[in-house]
Design a protein around this motif. Structure first.
Motif, mmCIF file in Angstrom:
data_model
loop_
_atom_site.group_PDB
_atom_site.id
_atom_site.type_symbol
_atom_site.label_atom_id
_atom_site.label_comp_id
_atom_site.label_asym_id
_atom_site.label_seq_id
_atom_site.Cartn_x
_atom_site.Cartn_y
_atom_site.Cartn_z
ATOM 1 N N ALA A 49 11.709 33.252 100.041
ATOM 2 C CA ALA A 49 12.898 32.837 99.761
ATOM 3 C C ALA A 49 13.275 31.379 100.528
ATOM 4 C CB ALA A 49 13.913 33.728 99.736
ATOM 5 N N ALA A 50 13.074 31.445 101.955
ATOM 6 C CA ALA A 50 13.114 30.152 102.501
ATOM 7 C C ALA A 50 12.419 29.079 102.069
ATOM 8 C CB ALA A 50 12.940 30.499 103.905
ATOM 9 N N ARG A 51 11.140 29.524 101.797
ATOM 10 C CA ARG A 51 10.015 28.446 101.426
ATOM 11 C C ARG A 51 10.604 27.685 99.945
ATOM 12 N NH1 ARG A 51 4.699 29.605 97.970
ATOM 13 N NH2 ARG A 51 3.920 27.715 97.846
ATOM 14 N N TRP A 52 11.260 28.237 99.156
ATOM 15 C CA TRP A 52 11.936 27.605 97.847
ATOM 16 C C TRP A 52 13.185 27.125 97.973
ATOM 17 C CZ3 TRP A 52 8.644 25.984 94.533
ATOM 18 C CH2 TRP A 52 7.176 26.569 94.577
ATOM 19 N N ALA A 53 13.646 26.914 99.198
ATOM 20 C CA ALA A 53 15.100 26.205 99.193
ATOM 21 C C ALA A 53 14.952 24.649 99.010
ATOM 22 C CB ALA A 53 15.679 26.313 100.691
ATOM 23 N N ALA A 54 15.963 24.145 98.493
ATOM 24 C CA ALA A 54 16.082 22.879 98.269
ATOM 25 C C ALA A 54 15.892 21.833 99.630
ATOM 26 C CB ALA A 54 17.319 22.456 97.809
ATOM 27 N N SER A 55 15.195 20.762 99.597
ATOM 28 C CA SER A 55 15.111 19.970 100.895
ATOM 29 C C SER A 55 14.977 18.504 100.722
ATOM 30 C CB SER A 55 14.052 20.588 101.762
ATOM 31 O OG SER A 55 12.995 20.104 101.268
ATOM 32 N N SER A 56 15.651 17.806 101.417
ATOM 33 C CA SER A 56 15.934 16.220 101.348
ATOM 34 C C SER A 56 14.192 15.723 101.214
ATOM 35 C CB SER A 56 16.628 15.557 102.313
ATOM 36 O OG SER A 56 16.430 14.191 102.314
ATOM 37 N N ASN A 57 14.020 15.193 99.972
ATOM 38 C CA ASN A 57 12.517 14.443 100.064
ATOM 39 C C ASN A 57 11.530 15.535 99.781
ATOM 40 O OD1 ASN A 57 13.177 11.602 99.435
ATOM 41 N ND2 ASN A 57 13.912 11.638 101.632
ATOM 42 N N LYS A 91 18.024 45.477 120.385
ATOM 43 C CA LYS A 91 17.768 46.527 119.422
ATOM 44 C C LYS A 91 17.289 46.410 118.148
ATOM 45 C CE LYS A 91 20.604 49.360 122.715
ATOM 46 N NZ LYS A 91 22.037 50.266 122.736
ATOM 47 N N ALA A 92 17.491 45.115 117.607
ATOM 48 C CA ALA A 92 17.178 44.774 116.272
ATOM 49 C C ALA A 92 15.629 45.000 116.154
ATOM 50 C CB ALA A 92 17.634 43.228 116.117
ATOM 51 N N PRO A 93 15.133 45.278 114.819
ATOM 52 C CA PRO A 93 13.776 45.474 114.434
ATOM 53 C C PRO A 93 12.862 44.203 114.557
ATOM 54 C CG PRO A 93 14.976 46.778 113.265
ATOM 55 C CD PRO A 93 16.035 45.784 113.724
ATOM 56 N N ILE A 94 13.797 43.126 114.344
ATOM 57 C CA ILE A 94 12.824 41.950 114.087
ATOM 58 C C ILE A 94 13.776 40.777 114.834
ATOM 59 C CG2 ILE A 94 12.016 39.824 112.672
ATOM 60 C CD1 ILE A 94 10.089 42.567 112.281
ATOM 61 N N LEU A 95 13.380 39.810 115.508
ATOM 62 C CA LEU A 95 13.940 38.749 115.906
ATOM 63 C C LEU A 95 13.254 37.315 115.508
ATOM 64 C CD1 LEU A 95 15.006 39.540 119.605
ATOM 65 C CD2 LEU A 95 16.710 39.362 117.506
ATOM 66 N N VAL A 96 13.992 36.428 115.156
ATOM 67 C CA VAL A 96 13.406 35.158 114.552
ATOM 68 C C VAL A 96 14.135 33.952 115.406
ATOM 69 C CG1 VAL A 96 13.269 33.871 112.526
ATOM 70 C CG2 VAL A 96 13.189 36.378 112.316
ATOM 71 N N LEU A 97 13.199 32.947 115.709
ATOM 72 C CA LEU A 97 13.744 31.700 116.344
ATOM 73 C C LEU A 97 13.736 30.777 114.848
ATOM 74 C CD1 LEU A 97 12.051 31.014 119.528
ATOM 75 C CD2 LEU A 97 14.596 31.938 119.203
ATOM 76 N N ALA A 98 14.925 30.151 114.560
ATOM 77 C CA ALA A 98 14.885 28.960 113.454
ATOM 78 C C ALA A 98 14.846 27.603 114.089
ATOM 79 C CB ALA A 98 16.090 29.252 112.547
ATOM 80 N N GLY A 118 19.501 25.078 107.166
ATOM 81 C CA GLY A 118 20.546 25.837 106.765
ATOM 82 C C GLY A 118 20.446 26.498 105.515
ATOM 83 N N LEU A 119 19.892 25.781 104.537
ATOM 84 C CA LEU A 119 19.868 26.051 103.024
ATOM 85 C C LEU A 119 18.688 27.127 103.228
ATOM 86 C CD1 LEU A 119 19.895 22.454 101.214
ATOM 87 C CD2 LEU A 119 21.422 24.514 100.741
ATOM 88 N N SER A 120 17.787 27.086 103.710
ATOM 89 C CA SER A 120 16.477 27.750 103.726
ATOM 90 C C SER A 120 16.949 29.284 104.342
ATOM 91 C CB SER A 120 15.378 27.443 104.627
ATOM 92 O OG SER A 120 15.639 27.377 106.092
ATOM 93 N N GLY A 122 20.089 30.390 104.230
ATOM 94 C CA GLY A 122 20.955 30.777 103.145
ATOM 95 C C GLY A 122 20.021 31.524 102.224
ATOM 96 N N ASN A 123 19.159 30.824 101.693
ATOM 97 C CA ASN A 123 18.127 31.742 100.541
ATOM 98 C C ASN A 123 17.523 33.045 101.413
ATOM 99 O OD1 ASN A 123 18.324 29.407 98.929
ATOM 100 N ND2 ASN A 123 16.099 29.467 98.605
ATOM 101 N N MET A 124 17.024 32.981 102.615
ATOM 102 C CA MET A 124 16.541 34.067 103.140
ATOM 103 C C MET A 124 17.835 35.220 103.283
ATOM 104 S SD MET A 124 15.241 34.564 107.066
ATOM 105 C CE MET A 124 13.703 33.394 106.803
ATOM 106 N N THR A 125 19.067 34.677 103.561
ATOM 107 C CA THR A 125 20.069 35.694 103.616
ATOM 108 C C THR A 125 20.208 36.363 102.488
ATOM 109 O OG1 THR A 125 21.241 34.498 105.410
ATOM 110 C CG2 THR A 125 22.393 36.125 104.438
ATOM 111 N N VAL A 126 20.488 35.799 101.336
ATOM 112 C CA VAL A 126 20.715 36.317 99.898
ATOM 113 C C VAL A 126 19.587 37.275 99.457
ATOM 114 C CG1 VAL A 126 21.082 35.850 97.516
ATOM 115 C CG2 VAL A 126 21.986 34.373 99.283
#
Length: 202
Positions: A49-57, A91-98, A118-120, A122-126
């Motif tokens: 989902a993050a991969r398919w986010a809109a991005s500048s250029n 205590k979370a199952p997964i942690l991520v650095l953005a 941020g857009l990526s 947002g996609n990931m969150t939905v």
């Protein structure tokens, strides 16, 4: 009969002034998570989902480092979090650095890279909400320490951290103040304070 956490989750559904997509209304940021393992395929769906986010250029400047609980990498991410976030995110199952890439391939500043990250997210969150998975985004991360601990190359910037897990868990696993935070009503500023027609309104 709903337990308290289920009641809290229902109470967190946004009371919107205008109708919006149901997944957006249901999303919130818990500090407790269920024990169910996040499977690799589900993680792949989030990053897809993050991969398919809109991005500048179409530069796609986002990068992610993720780790499962009870791994050395997970503990390293926890060590980079603020003391407040360490109390619950450990205590979370997964942690991520953005992370985002600060420059274009020809060495120019990519002013829009944080926006695109941020857009990526947002996609990931939905996508996560669609899978009944919760994300809690955290600004409280020592980015300099994270860059060093994870050998993030020059030209990239650690922006935030994310805790990922299924909705659920035990409210008693949180401190009293965080329990109250989980129970608190959600608040948002009204549209009139941020959406201005024709000109800026102070």
């Amino acid at each position: 009969m709903l337990n308290e956490l289920e009641q809290i989750r229902l109470s967190k559904i946004a009371d919107t002034d205008h109708e919006i997509f149901a997944l957006l209304k249901q999303r919130y940021s818990p500090r407790i998570f269920g024990d169910q393992k996040i499977e690799e395929n589900q993680l792949r769906q989030l990053f897809e989902a993050a991969r398919w986010a809109a991005s500048s250029n179409n530069l796609q400047p986002w990068r992610f480092i993720y780790a499962e609980r009870e791994s050395e990498a997970f503990d390293k991410i926890v060590d980079c979090l603020s003391d407040f976030n360490k109390k619950w995110a450990s205590k979370a199952p997964i942690l991520v650095l953005a992370i985002y890439k600060k420059e274009t391939d020809d060495g120019k500043e990519n002013f829009h890279a944080p926006h695109d990250l941020g857009l990526s997210l947002g996609n990931m969150t939905v996508q996560a909400q669609y899978l009944d998975i919760a994300l809690h985004h955290m600004a409280g991360v020592d980015w300099k320490k994270a860059q060093k601990r994870f050998n993030v190359p020059e030209g990239y910037h650690v922006s935030s951290a994310i805790a990922i897990g299924y909705y659920g868990g035990e409210l008693d696993d949180l401190s009293k103040d965080l329990q109250e935070s989980e129970r608190a009503d959600r608040q948002r500023m009204p549209q009139e304070d941020f959406a201005f027609k024709n000109e800026w309104e102070s």
